[in-house]
Design an enzyme around this catalytic site. Sequence first.
Site, mmCIF file in Angstrom:
data_model
loop_
_atom_site.group_PDB
_atom_site.id
_atom_site.type_symbol
_atom_site.label_atom_id
_atom_site.label_comp_id
_atom_site.label_asym_id
_atom_site.label_seq_id
_atom_site.Cartn_x
_atom_site.Cartn_y
_atom_site.Cartn_z
ATOM 1 N N GLY A 287 -0.667 -5.095 0.807
ATOM 2 C CA GLY A 287 -2.088 -4.522 0.273
ATOM 3 C C GLY A 287 -2.182 -5.378 -1.093
ATOM 4 C CB ALA B 257 -0.435 0.420 1.028
ATOM 5 C CD GLU C 96 -4.322 -6.350 3.141
ATOM 6 O OE1 GLU C 96 -5.047 -7.408 4.146
ATOM 7 O OE2 GLU C 96 -3.876 -5.686 2.647
#
Length: 256
Positions: free
Chosen positions: A107, A64, A110
């Site tokens: 992220g 991220a 994910e």
Amino acid sequence: MNKFINVYSEDGVGIIQLDRPKVLNALNRQMVDEIVSQLESFDRNDSVRVIVLKGNERAFAAGADIEEMMNETPLSLELLNPFAEWDKISLIKKPILAAVNGFALGGGFELALHCDLIIASEDAKFGFPEVKLGVLPGAGGTQFLTRAMGVRKALEWIWLGEQMTAREALHYGVINRIVAPELVVEETMRLAHQLTKQAPIAIRLIKEAVHAAADVTLQEGKILERKNFYLAFSSEDQKEGMCAFTEKRTPSFKGK
């Protein structure tokens, strides 16, 4: 207009390419909004049967955007509710395939775990380094990884924040296939095109039943499976599939 992704389609496959190469496709909020919006658009598009998410040669997505979040407070995050967009990915009915080259961290990992199937390069690296920043995965990472590999191994990887090789990810059931780096997109598209030839209604109902298996009791899962099995018999695809079988020909599914 999308700023951080490129979008196109090819023979029933909708492709979303992450496009922030200077920061290894690090995910900021606008980029996530664009990805989710396009996933929803493809999900509504009858000409698209399968969706592919891919990065570039160096990275799928290397985490991220830390600078975007480093000054947040508990209250600002609560009011912003940044993970609400991520939750919409689980509502997509069509198959989502991830083509992972290079890094899929934080992220980015994910995002890959939100996909239904993951095809990775031999040199791909997966992991959650959040613990080294004093935080933890927040977009579902602890939940998805635990469902894939079990409590003890998930704790080990997330606690240590180490990078997982593609071989290790395959061993623990986190990804589906490993191929040479130059063949990742080709293999993902080959698999996607194979899925476009399957019955779309059945594919949709299978996805719902399989994903529910992680969250419901065995009996509840069997009830959902049975209802979806019955529902498939209301489709033209079921009639076509069974007729084609008896007539010894290849079925032509319309998604109806």
